[in-house]
Structure formats: C-alpha cells, structure tokens
Design a protein around this motif. Structure first.
Motif, PDB file in Angstrom:
ATOM      1  N   CYS A 169       0.832  -1.199   0.000  1.00 16.71           N
ATOM      2  CA  CYS A 169       0.000   0.000   0.000  1.00 16.71           C
ATOM      3  C   CYS A 169       0.865   1.246   0.000  1.00 16.71           C
ATOM      4  CB  CYS A 169      -0.900  -0.038   1.234  1.00 16.71           C
ATOM      5  SG  CYS A 169      -1.472   1.549   1.838  1.00 16.71           S
ATOM      6  N   GLU A 170       0.348   2.270  -0.645  1.00  9.19           N
ATOM      7  CA  GLU A 170       0.948   3.603  -0.581  1.00  9.19           C
ATOM      8  C   GLU A 170      -0.158   4.599  -0.279  1.00  9.19           C
ATOM      9  OE1 GLU A 170       3.240   6.883  -3.441  1.00  9.19           O
ATOM     10  OE2 GLU A 170       2.796   4.860  -4.199  1.00  9.19           O
ATOM     11  N   ILE A 171       0.027   5.415   0.726  1.00  2.74           N
ATOM     12  CA  ILE A 171      -0.946   6.453   1.049  1.00  2.74           C
ATOM     13  C   ILE A 171      -0.596   7.705   0.257  1.00  2.74           C
ATOM     14  CG2 ILE A 171      -1.921   7.898   2.880  1.00  2.74           C
ATOM     15  CD1 ILE A 171      -2.673   4.922   3.034  1.00  2.74           C
ATOM     16  N   LEU A 172      -1.538   8.152  -0.542  1.00  2.00           N
ATOM     17  CA  LEU A 172      -1.334   9.321  -1.382  1.00  2.00           C
ATOM     18  C   LEU A 172      -1.834  10.578  -0.662  1.00  2.00           C
ATOM     19  CD1 LEU A 172      -2.624   7.776  -4.736  1.00  2.00           C
ATOM     20  CD2 LEU A 172      -0.291   7.767  -3.829  1.00  2.00           C
ATOM     21  N   GLU A 173      -1.076  11.635  -0.737  1.00  2.00           N
ATOM     22  CA  GLU A 173      -1.420  12.878  -0.066  1.00  2.00           C
ATOM     23  C   GLU A 173      -1.390  12.678   1.455  1.00  2.00           C
ATOM     24  OE1 GLU A 173      -5.206  13.789  -1.742  1.00  2.00           O
ATOM     25  OE2 GLU A 173      -4.394  14.225  -3.724  1.00  2.00           O
ATOM     26  N   GLU A 174      -1.734  13.687   2.173  1.00  2.00           N
ATOM     27  CA  GLU A 174      -1.688  13.620   3.635  1.00  2.00           C
ATOM     28  C   GLU A 174      -3.041  13.152   4.174  1.00  2.00           C
ATOM     29  OE1 GLU A 174       0.497  13.579   6.991  1.00  2.00           O
ATOM     30  OE2 GLU A 174       1.216  14.115   4.995  1.00  2.00           O
ATOM     31  N   PRO A 175      -3.063  12.065   4.942  1.00  2.00           N
ATOM     32  CA  PRO A 175      -4.349  11.592   5.473  1.00  2.00           C
ATOM     33  C   PRO A 175      -4.876  12.511   6.563  1.00  2.00           C
ATOM     34  CG  PRO A 175      -2.551  10.333   6.423  1.00  2.00           C
ATOM     35  CD  PRO A 175      -1.930  11.230   5.385  1.00  2.00           C
ATOM     36  N   VAL A 176      -6.187  12.456   6.757  1.00  2.00           N
ATOM     37  CA  VAL A 176      -6.825  13.179   7.859  1.00  2.00           C
ATOM     38  C   VAL A 176      -7.139  12.163   8.941  1.00  2.00           C
ATOM     39  CG1 VAL A 176      -8.791  14.575   8.579  1.00  2.00           C
ATOM     40  CG2 VAL A 176      -7.786  14.910   6.297  1.00  2.00           C
ATOM     41  N   VAL A 177      -6.531  12.331  10.099  1.00  2.00           N
ATOM     42  CA  VAL A 177      -6.688  11.364  11.201  1.00  2.00           C
ATOM     43  C   VAL A 177      -7.114  12.111  12.462  1.00  2.00           C
ATOM     44  CG1 VAL A 177      -5.546   9.639  12.647  1.00  2.00           C
ATOM     45  CG2 VAL A 177      -4.922   9.847  10.221  1.00  2.00           C
ATOM     46  N   THR A 178      -8.126  11.599  13.135  1.00  2.00           N
ATOM     47  CA  THR A 178      -8.557  12.177  14.406  1.00  2.00           C
ATOM     48  C   THR A 178      -8.810  11.062  15.411  1.00  2.00           C
ATOM     49  OG1 THR A 178     -10.896  12.170  13.739  1.00  2.00           O
ATOM     50  CG2 THR A 178      -9.623  14.193  13.321  1.00  2.00           C
ATOM     51  N   ILE A 179      -8.656  11.380  16.671  1.00  2.00           N
ATOM     52  CA  ILE A 179      -9.033  10.474  17.751  1.00  2.00           C
ATOM     53  C   ILE A 179     -10.086  11.174  18.599  1.00  2.00           C
ATOM     54  CG2 ILE A 179      -6.858   9.207  17.797  1.00  2.00           C
ATOM     55  CD1 ILE A 179      -5.932  10.943  20.102  1.00  2.00           C
ATOM     56  N   SER A 180     -10.806  10.414  19.398  1.00  2.00           N
ATOM     57  CA  SER A 180     -11.902  10.983  20.176  1.00  2.00           C
ATOM     58  C   SER A 180     -11.385  12.028  21.158  1.00  2.00           C
ATOM     59  CB  SER A 180     -12.637   9.874  20.932  1.00  2.00           C
ATOM     60  OG  SER A 180     -11.744   9.164  21.767  1.00  2.00           O
ATOM     61  N   ASP A 181     -12.257  12.980  21.497  1.00  2.00           N
ATOM     62  CA  ASP A 181     -11.868  14.081  22.387  1.00  2.00           C
ATOM     63  C   ASP A 181     -11.376  13.578  23.736  1.00  2.00           C
ATOM     64  OD1 ASP A 181     -12.519  15.917  20.451  1.00  2.00           O
ATOM     65  OD2 ASP A 181     -14.519  16.341  21.257  1.00  2.00           O
TER      66      ASP A 181
END
Length: 243
Positions: A169-181
């Motif tokens: 796998c290759e991730i293209l561009e910058e991923p958007v990642v969030t974790i719960s507050d």
C-alpha cells in the motif's frame, strides 16, 4: 492495497455479474484498461454487499474485527484496533493491471478514497500504560496486489485458480486522522505521552501512513479472497478474450 488495493479488486470478476443474474459482461482484452475499469466498476457496485450462496463476502463496509500495529518499536508505541469499518472499496479504480501469461502472474494496482472508523487502544510498552478511545481517518490509498495463478479444467472449460497474494500500500497525499476528544484530552494530560510527543510529531506523517497501510493491506485480503471465489465460478473466457 490498498491490495491495497487493494488493497484491494476483483480482477478476474471484472467482467462478470452475479451468478443469479445469469449474464456476463463482454470479456476484455487483458491490456484494455478502459474496458477492465468499466466492467470492474459495474461489478463492484453489484457485489459490494456480498452475493449469497457463492462465497463472495461483503466488502463495503468491510469490517476488520481486530488488528495490532507496531507504530514505532523504538518508542514502544502500539495501536490495537477493534471493529474497524472501512468504506469506499466499492468505488476503487484500476490504476494499472499487468498480467504475464508466461509466468502466470498478475500485478494489480487500484486507487481508492477510504473512510476508516474503529475502536483504538494505544499502548506505551516502555511505560506499561494504555489509553482507549475511537479512531477516524480519511485517506486516498494506492493498493497493489501481486499473485500467481494457474488454470484448471472442469466441465470442458478452463477456470482461474488464484494463488497466495502479497498486498502492499501507498498512502497518497496527507491523510486526515482524528481520535476521540476524551482520548485526546487524556494524552494531553499524561506526562509520559507528552514526553513522547516531540518524537511522534517529527515522524507523524510517516507513522500515520504506516498505520493506515496496515489497515488497507488487511482489507485487501478479503478482496483477493473474493477474487479467488469468482475465478472458480466462471470460466476464463467470461473475463478475457486473449488468454
């Protein structure tokens, strides 16, 4: 693979509809990417919920019950996921397809925009600490599946028998990642987490992509397994005209 691709695409199924519909797409030349792409997109749309009594499993959403990722061994950082839901695999597009009929091997690349949600446990192995919450990500992944195949004869026709695969796998561009507050606040108020923050931030992009690729590669296991099933349901002439 993203297969990736994909993680991860029903290549030999690309020209076939479900068995219940009693009809097939016109077969494609193996080098005709446009034909393969159009047929695959239509098949994925018809099969993403799975097809009963065939062994073709649902893949959008694709549920991964659990997955452990060593995010950074030196930092002692491990992510343990449960109940990961991956959506977007039904809309993946073929980026490249190479079939060597002499070596009987395939390299398949697909591109997919994916949304990922799951429960997350973060472990600091050096500090014997655990933190729990939820994880959400959106990313564009290029999944590559490589596998061999053989042809078996039954009922007067030849069928594809797909061998073990390797998914990358290759991730293209910058991923958007969030974790719960709650998880975010807990980490911000933990001294050990704050002590690791500088090292993590330095490599955040690559570590996020590494984690997401592990999820994508795992998702493509189901995609390739579906490929194996479909390769045994329909003769090779239903998929390709020049093999």
């Amino acid at each position: 693979m993203f297969v990736c691709k994909s993680f991860l695409l029903l290549t030999f199924a690309c020209c076939a509809l479900s068995k219940e519909e009693k009809r097939l797409f016109d077969p494609c030349y193996k080098d005709d990417i446009e034909c393969l792409s159009k047929a695959t997109e239509s098949f994925l749309e018809k099969s993403y919920n799975g097809i009963p009594n065939t062994g073709i499993k649902p893949f959008d959403p694709l549920i991964i019950p659990e997955l452990s990722v060593v995010v950074d061994e030196e930092m002692g950082l491990i992510f343990d996921f449960k109940n990961i839901s991956v959506t977007g695999l039904k809309n993946q597009k073929i980026s490249d397809f190479q079939m060597d009929t002499n070596k009987k091997s395939v390299v398949l690349k697909t591109r997919a925009v994916l949304n990922i949600v799951g429960d997350l446990k973060i472990t600091f192995t050096k500090n014997n600490k655990e933190f729990t919450g939820t994880y959400t990500a959106s990313t564009t992944a290029l999944g590559t599946s490589q596998y061999g195949y053989s042809l078996t004869k039954k009922n007067g026709a030849e069928y594809f028998d797909v061998g073990p695969e390797t998914n990358t796998c290759e991730i293209l561009e910058e991923p958007v990642v969030t974790i719960s507050d709650v998880l975010q606040n807990t980490l911000e108020n933990d001294s050990d987490a704050q002590g690791m923050k500088a090292d993590y931030e330095t490599n955040k992009s690559s570590l996020r992509k590494k984690t997401l690729c592990k999820i994508v590669e795992t998702a493509y296991v189901t995609i390739v397994q579906n490929l194996r099933v479909v390769g045994q349901l329909f003769p090779k002439s239903d998929f390709f005209v020049n093999i």
